[in-house]
Every structure is written in structure tokens, then in C-alpha cells.
Write a protein that holds these residues in place. Structure first.
Motif, mmCIF file in Angstrom:
data_model
loop_
_atom_site.group_PDB
_atom_site.id
_atom_site.type_symbol
_atom_site.label_atom_id
_atom_site.label_comp_id
_atom_site.label_asym_id
_atom_site.label_seq_id
_atom_site.Cartn_x
_atom_site.Cartn_y
_atom_site.Cartn_z
ATOM 1 N N ARG A 6 0.922 -1.264 -0.059
ATOM 2 C CA ARG A 6 0.088 0.120 -0.034
ATOM 3 C C ARG A 6 0.866 1.107 0.045
ATOM 4 N N VAL A 7 0.434 2.240 -0.755
ATOM 5 C CA VAL A 7 1.070 3.550 -0.702
ATOM 6 C C VAL A 7 0.148 4.751 -0.412
ATOM 7 N N VAL A 8 0.291 5.361 0.497
ATOM 8 C CA VAL A 8 -0.475 6.335 0.927
ATOM 9 C C VAL A 8 0.444 7.912 1.261
ATOM 10 N N THR A 56 -4.357 7.208 -1.541
ATOM 11 C CA THR A 56 -5.175 8.365 -1.041
ATOM 12 C C THR A 56 -4.252 9.310 0.057
ATOM 13 N N THR A 57 -4.671 10.434 0.312
ATOM 14 C CA THR A 57 -4.004 11.350 1.324
ATOM 15 C C THR A 57 -4.751 11.680 2.248
ATOM 16 N N LEU A 58 -4.509 11.756 3.493
ATOM 17 C CA LEU A 58 -5.160 12.001 4.485
ATOM 18 C C LEU A 58 -4.465 13.197 5.370
ATOM 19 N N ASP A 59 -5.401 14.282 5.214
ATOM 20 C CA ASP A 59 -5.066 15.278 5.797
ATOM 21 C C ASP A 59 -5.402 15.484 7.417
ATOM 22 N N VAL A 60 -4.214 15.827 8.034
ATOM 23 C CA VAL A 60 -4.388 15.633 9.598
ATOM 24 C C VAL A 60 -3.892 17.280 10.022
ATOM 25 N N ASP A 61 -4.690 18.146 9.847
ATOM 26 C CA ASP A 61 -4.553 19.596 9.935
ATOM 27 C C ASP A 61 -5.518 20.440 10.644
ATOM 28 N N GLY A 62 -6.421 19.814 11.268
ATOM 29 C CA GLY A 62 -7.312 20.706 12.127
ATOM 30 C C GLY A 62 -8.401 21.297 11.229
#
Length: 262
Positions: A180-182, A238-244
């Protein structure tokens, strides 16, 4: 807080680039706490050595802006483990220069560190994983700038947008091997720059975050560990944004919070 994954990460071989930076250090500490075996890389020898000693980790000094630096890190990986179970492409550079005055050498350095090096490392690690039958994970650290560029960060934004597309493309190619590549887009974390950030800049950045705070030591690492765990075994490309919520859209404080109407 970061959940306890039991022994899921115990003995897993994790390569982290840019480990001496704040996000890299937090991520290394999180994997160390879960019992992973670490190979940490950075261009800065002294802070890397200190981190490696603190965590009992293997280290490899490598300047990923050069072909020789990438080759040296690949050689260190091959010598240590042959392959990794997890690759965290965290190293990145963010010079603030207007597009009109950014010369070719500066553009090439940004692309070399932020796109070319992650590609080459992922290419090598996916190849070794495939040959060894390792169903591993590659995590590329991107940025909200890929979606919301700033006036003085255009090349950086372009490099991160390219990294997000590279993540998707690599996921398509690696999926047949169970790899997997994320990507993860960490939120703004004071101290993530090489130089200390002015208090007014930190306050301005915080004001643009819907959840009202900057990124802390558990935010991005918690997302990275989850993505690398069996709980995310059906998540790739996919990209997971962890930025509030900063990249969700334009944000302004409610009326009265900053002394003015909105």
C-alpha cells in the motif's frame, strides 16, 4: 493519544527520512514506542545522532538533494535489512521564494528532495518488498500547500501536488503485490522549520485552523501508524490531511472572537 497496537509493529523494519525534523522525530518516537526497529535518516548529522542514541536506532546521514545521497541511503538500507516493512518519506525542504525570483538551481533542489528522492526510495523499497514477499506500506508526507499554495511557496506547493499524484500512481502499480502507498498531510507544527518561527506567525497560522490549535506530537504520528496498521489494510492511493481542517476551505473566527465582525 496514540493507541497501543500490541505487538503489531514489534520488530517491524521502519525507514524514516527527515527524522531529525519535528514530524520525523515524533513519528520515530511513536514507532519506537510500539517496538519497531528503526533506520533513521537526515542530512543533519548531529541531531540525527542524538535521536538515534535516544531511541537505540540505526542512523544514516544522507543529503537527499543529491543522487549520491539517495544512493548512500539505499546502500545503508540494503546493508542493514535488504528491505523495509515500512517506508516513511518525510524529508522535505520549503524555501520561501517568489516564483519570479526562484532560479533553476533552487527549483531543482526542491524537486530533488520533495519528489525525486521519495520516488527513488519508494521504487527501490517496493521492488525489494515485492521480491521478499513483504506486504508493506509506503507513506509520503505531503502538505496542505498541495491544495492551497501561498504567494512565496509556489514551487514547494507544486512539488507536494506532484508527490500526491505520485502516491496514487505508485499505489496502482504496487497493489498487485499487496503493498500500500498512502500520503499524510500534517498540520502546521511550530518548530517544524529549521529556524525558530516568530510568535505572530504562529498566531496567524493558528487563527486559520478551524479546530483552534496547531499540530501536536501525537497528531500526524497517530495517522501514520493507523495507515501502516492492519486496521487500514484496504486503504491505499489516498491522502489523509491531519491539519485541524485548515485545508477544508477558507476559515475566519466567529464574530467577536478576534474583536471584530466577520
Amino acid at each position: 493519544m496514540i493507541p497501543d497496537y500490541g505487538r503489531e509493529f514489534a520488530g517491524r523494519r521502519v525507514l524514516i527520512t527527515g527524522a531529525a525534523g519535528v514530524i520525523g522525530r515524533w513519528t520515530a518516537e511513536a514507532f519506537h514506542a510500539q517496538g519497531a526497529e528503526l533506520l533513521l535518516s537526515d542530512a543533519r548529522a548531529e541531531p540525527l545522532a542524538e535521536l538515534g542514541e535516544a531511541l537505540g536506532a540505526h542512523t544514516a546521514v544522507a543529503d537527499l538533494s543529491t543522487a549520491d545521497g539517495v544512493a548512500a541511503l539505499i546502500a545503508a538500507l540494503d546493508e542493514r535489512w535488504r528491505t523495509a516493512d515500512i517506508l516513511i518519506n518525510n524529508a522535505g525542504v520549503y524555501p520561501r521564494t517568489p516564483l519570479a525570483t526562484t532560479d533553476r538551481a533552487a527549483v531543482e533542489r526542491i524537486l530533488d528532495v520533495n519528489v525525486i528522492a521519495p520516488y527513488q526510495l519508494a521504487q527501490h523499497v517496493i521492488g525489494t518488498m515485492t521480491r521478499a514477499g513483504v506486504r508493506g506500506c509506503v507513506v509520503n508526507l505531503t502538505s496542505g500547500a498541495a491544495k492551497r499554495p501561498t504567494r512565496t511557496g509556489g514551487v514547494y506547493a507544486a512539488s507536494k501536488a506532484a508527490l500526491e499524484m505520485l502516491t496514487r500512481s505508485l499505489a496502482l502499480e504496487a497493489g498487485e503485490a499487496g503493498i500500500r502507498v498512502v500520503a499524510v498531510g500534517p498540520g502546521f507544527a511550530p518548530g517544524s522549520e529549521v529556524s525558530e518561527l516568530p510568535a505572530d506567525h504562529v498566531a496567524k497560522m493558528r487563527a486559520g485552523i478551524p479546530l483552534g490549535r496547531t499540530s501536536g506530537p501525537h497528531d500526524a504520528p497517530a495517522a501514520i501508524l493507523w495507515l501502516c496498521s492492519g486496521a487500514a489494510s484496504f486503504v491505499t492511493g489516498t491522502t489523509l490531511d491531519v491539519d485541524g481542517g485548515r485545508t477544508a476551505g477558507d476559515f475566519a473566527p466567529a464574530a467577536g472572537q478576534d474583536g471584530s465582525a466577520t
